[in-house]
Motif scaffolding. Structure first.
Motif, short mmCIF file in Angstrom:
data_model
loop_
_atom_site.label_atom_id
_atom_site.label_comp_id
_atom_site.label_asym_id
_atom_site.label_seq_id
_atom_site.Cartn_x
_atom_site.Cartn_y
_atom_site.Cartn_z
N VAL A 231 0.83 -1.20 0.00
CA VAL A 231 0.00 0.00 0.00
C VAL A 231 0.87 1.26 0.00
CG1 VAL A 231 -1.62 1.37 1.37
CG2 VAL A 231 -2.03 -1.08 1.03
N ILE A 232 1.91 1.27 0.83
CA ILE A 232 2.80 2.43 0.88
C ILE A 232 3.53 2.60 -0.45
CG2 ILE A 232 4.87 3.39 1.94
CD1 ILE A 232 3.99 2.06 4.56
N CYS A 233 4.11 1.51 -0.96
CA CYS A 233 4.82 1.59 -2.24
C CYS A 233 3.88 2.00 -3.37
CB CYS A 233 5.43 0.22 -2.58
SG CYS A 233 6.98 -0.15 -1.74
N GLY A 234 2.71 1.37 -3.40
CA GLY A 234 1.76 1.68 -4.46
C GLY A 234 1.29 3.12 -4.44
N THR A 235 1.06 3.65 -3.27
CA THR A 235 0.61 5.04 -3.14
C THR A 235 1.67 6.01 -3.67
OG1 THR A 235 -0.75 4.49 -1.22
CG2 THR A 235 -0.19 6.81 -1.54
N ILE A 236 2.92 5.79 -3.25
CA ILE A 236 4.02 6.64 -3.73
C ILE A 236 4.19 6.48 -5.23
CG2 ILE A 236 6.49 7.10 -3.57
CD1 ILE A 236 6.36 6.12 -0.66
N SER A 237 4.12 5.24 -5.69
CA SER A 237 4.32 4.94 -7.11
C SER A 237 3.30 5.66 -7.98
CB SER A 237 4.22 3.43 -7.33
OG SER A 237 4.48 3.08 -8.66
N VAL A 238 2.03 5.57 -7.61
CA VAL A 238 0.97 6.22 -8.39
C VAL A 238 1.09 7.74 -8.30
CG1 VAL A 238 -1.52 6.56 -8.60
CG2 VAL A 238 -0.62 4.27 -8.18
N THR A 239 1.43 8.24 -7.12
CA THR A 239 1.53 9.68 -6.93
C THR A 239 2.65 10.31 -7.75
OG1 THR A 239 0.67 9.46 -4.66
CG2 THR A 239 1.85 11.50 -5.20
N LEU A 240 3.80 9.62 -7.83
CA LEU A 240 4.97 10.19 -8.51
C LEU A 240 5.06 9.82 -9.98
CD1 LEU A 240 7.89 9.80 -5.93
CD2 LEU A 240 6.75 11.90 -6.63
N PHE A 241 4.73 8.57 -10.31
CA PHE A 241 5.09 8.06 -11.63
C PHE A 241 3.92 7.84 -12.59
CE2 PHE A 241 8.54 6.65 -8.76
CZ PHE A 241 9.54 7.46 -9.30
N SER A 242 2.72 8.24 -12.18
CA SER A 242 1.61 8.24 -13.14
C SER A 242 1.21 9.66 -13.50
CB SER A 242 0.40 7.49 -12.56
OG SER A 242 -0.14 8.18 -11.45
N THR A 243 2.10 10.60 -13.23
CA THR A 243 1.85 12.00 -13.56
C THR A 243 2.56 12.37 -14.86
OG1 THR A 243 3.79 12.82 -12.37
CG2 THR A 243 1.76 12.53 -11.10
N THR A 244 2.35 13.60 -15.30
CA THR A 244 2.97 14.06 -16.55
C THR A 244 4.49 14.22 -16.41
OG1 THR A 244 2.48 16.35 -15.91
CG2 THR A 244 0.90 15.24 -17.34
N SER A 245 4.99 14.23 -15.18
CA SER A 245 6.45 14.30 -14.97
C SER A 245 7.02 12.93 -14.62
CB SER A 245 6.78 15.29 -13.84
OG SER A 245 6.19 14.89 -12.62
N GLY A 246 6.21 11.89 -14.75
CA GLY A 246 6.62 10.55 -14.32
C GLY A 246 7.82 10.00 -15.04
N LEU A 247 7.89 10.18 -16.37
CA LEU A 247 9.00 9.62 -17.15
C LEU A 247 10.33 10.23 -16.74
CD1 LEU A 247 10.15 7.90 -19.44
CD2 LEU A 247 9.59 9.76 -21.02
N LEU A 248 10.38 11.55 -16.62
CA LEU A 248 11.64 12.21 -16.24
C LEU A 248 12.05 11.85 -14.82
CD1 LEU A 248 11.06 15.78 -17.76
CD2 LEU A 248 12.48 13.92 -18.68
N ALA A 249 11.09 11.79 -13.90
CA ALA A 249 11.40 11.42 -12.52
C ALA A 249 11.90 9.98 -12.46
CB ALA A 249 10.16 11.59 -11.64
N LEU A 250 11.25 9.09 -13.20
CA LEU A 250 11.64 7.69 -13.21
C LEU A 250 13.06 7.52 -13.74
CD1 LEU A 250 9.43 4.74 -14.38
CD2 LEU A 250 11.77 4.92 -15.20
N ASP A 251 13.36 8.16 -14.85
CA ASP A 251 14.68 8.03 -15.47
C ASP A 251 15.76 8.55 -14.53
OD1 ASP A 251 16.48 7.43 -17.51
OD2 ASP A 251 16.42 9.47 -18.28
#
Length: 518
Positions: free
Chosen positions: A367-387
């Motif tokens: 739940v903690i990982c999933g919440t952070i994951s969706v919050t950070l990496f399903s946004t319009t800045s997700g690709l740059l943050a992920l890389d």
């Protein structure tokens, strides 16, 4: 299926085959498919196989054995296993687990992309302009910023990925992790062999293979090629960040550890070479269709290879829909078996530290990982943050972890001979003192060169022309988060399994180990 429990009450794999398939599932991930072919091509082609094999034998397998020895002897995830080996090394275990936590958070996003593209492959929804579709219509990539704009096409499959991860981890080692690997890994190999065979029949496939395997012997004199080989082996085997320590801890007391390790290592490398053949046969077809050479193509590695270049190839390929569906299904299976191995180590560590049940720990962590994951990496800045996070986590975090592990085990606490004796006591393939030289000298020397080279590059040149504040937040901030998280978790008192009720097996009469336990 009932759980398998060992004499010490710890859940175990049902068989060595189950352990091997799970370990192969962890090692064979997205990087095998989209990283190895490009690295090999850029690093001397066929000549790259020489430093690659050297790296496998002098660093990959020895450090894999080290992970196995620590996990199997001390019967715990990384923090508790290191604590049982020598109390002050617990912090290294938590460093590895927090690093795994970070990697899982963004790794799930890539699996979500593969899930979307699996659906898109049925009607080739990405169209002809595959680059603009990926970064524009699909990911909606914007400027480097901290975006709160959720992209539904990413968020929905990402939530589904985390639900699936939660279910598998909560089911436990035997009923969850082992069962999914027993199904997925054979399917993955069958599917990918089918893809390779199809790719080899395409016009231009031979030119693609020539581009990959034609040796450039002068590359062997280039230090960067050797660094690339050690880097590839190191990142592809899932070593030095707690995964294999955890997996080995669930092996039965009497288990053939080194022979299993050899099977895992060579299966992983075989899949990488298979992926290289499939990818470059396909790229040869693409070059043939465009009346150009493979060297003139762009996007030969990373996410661009999988989500831009391959969809463009699929558009031109006879029967491309079937090829695309199978390709993205393979990405999903490779990614999913890797992420459950990462999360199992995190969840099991939390369970041991805080005395939670395995199910409760799996729910909490997911739940903690999933919440952070969706919050950070399903946004319009997700690709740059992920890389950005991936660059620092892999090229700095994991390398620092491995160097620290080698130095602490071999030089500071001098447990290498004890761990070598343990491997030899339970395994048919015996390791000699050469193994200590590999983990104590060769591996840390090459890893230190890698680390210094990467630090120099990131400090002097930055990364992808991103602003310094962005690199500070998502790059150096990632390493700071791991360090602070490891320190805090180390200071928290143990409420679960500690080392007081533990006796290593088999008894090897090591005085230093007995003193560490007291």
């Amino acid at each position: 299926m009932a759980k398998n429990v060992g004499a010490d009450g710890r859940e175990t794999w049902s068989s060595s085959t189950g352990f091997i398939l799970a370990a192969v599932g962890s090692a064979v991930g997205l990087g095998n498919i989209w990283r190895f072919p490009g690295v090999a091509y850029d690093s001397g082609g066929g000549a790259f196989l020489i430093p690659y094999l050297c790296a496998l034998l002098t660093a990959g397998i020895p450090i894999l054995f080290l992970d196995y020895a620590i996990g199997h002897r001390y019967r715990a995830t990384a923090p508790l296993a290191y604590r049982r080996m020598a109390k002050k090394t617990e912090a290294l275990g938590w460093f590895q687990i927090v690093l795994s936590f970070v990697i899982a958070v963004y790794y799930a996003a890539v699996i979500a992309w593969a899930c979307s593209y699996f659906v898109y492959a049925f009607d080739l929804r990405w169209g002809q302009d595959t680059l603009n579709f990926f970064v524009g219509e699909y990911l909606q990539v914007g400027d480097p910023e901290i975006s709160t704009t959720i992209v539904p096409a990413v968020a929905i499959p990402l939530v589904l990925v985390w639900i699936a991860v939660l279910v598998v981890i909560a089911l436990g080692v035997t009923n969850g992790v082992q069962r999914i690997n027993v199904i997925f890994i054979p399917l993955l190999f069958i599917a990918f062999i089918g893809l390779v065979l199809r790719a080899l029949t395409l016009p231009g496939a031979a030119e693609g293979l020539n581009a990959l395997f034609t040796p450039d012997w002068s590359a062997l004199a280039d230090l960067s090629v050797w660094i690339a080989a050690y880097s590839q082996i190191f990142f592809s085997l899932s070593i030095a960040f707690g995964i294999m320590v955890t997996y080995a801890s669930f092996q039965k007391r009497k288990a053939n550890m080194t022979s299993s390790g050899l099977v895992v290592a060579f299966a992983n490398s075989s899949f990488e070479i298979l992926a290289g053949i499939g990818v470059f046969a396909t790229l040869g077809f693409m070059a043939h269709q465009a009346s150009t050479s493979v060297g003139e193509l762009e996007g030969l590695t990373g996410p661009i290879l999988s989500f831009v270049t391959f969809p463009a190839v699929i558009n031109e390929m006879p029967g491309g829909t079937i090829f695309g569906v199978v390709f993205f299904a393979s990405l999903i299976m490779a990614g999913f078996t890797s992420i459950i191995s990462i999360l199992l180590g995190v969840a099991a560590s939390v369970s041991e530290k805080f005395g939670l049940s395995s199910t409760m720990s799996a729910i909490l962590v997911s739940v903690i990982c999933g919440t952070i994951s969706v919050t950070l990496f399903s946004t319009t800045s997700g690709l740059l943050a992920l890389d950005t996070v991936d660059q620092w986590a892999n090229n700095i975090g994991i390398v620092v972890s491995a160097i620290a592990m080698a130095i602490l085990v071999v030089w500071v606490y001098r447990r290498s001979e004890l761990l070598r004796s343990h491997l030899n006591a339970v395994s048919t393939f015996k390791v000699g003192r050469w193994w200590i030289a590999m983990i104590g000298i060769v591996a840390p020397v090459f890893l230190s060169i890698m680390l210094i080279d990467k630090l120099r590059s990131l400090i002097m040149d930055g990364y992808e022309d991103l602003p310094q504040w962005y690199l500070g937040l998502f790059g150096w901030g990632t390493i700071a988060f791991v360090l602070v998280g490891a320190a805090i978790l180390t200071m928290i008192p143990w409420n679960g399994r500690d080392k007081a009720d533990f006796t290593p097996w088999p008894p090897l009469g090591d005085r230093a180990e007995e003193e560490a336990r007291r």
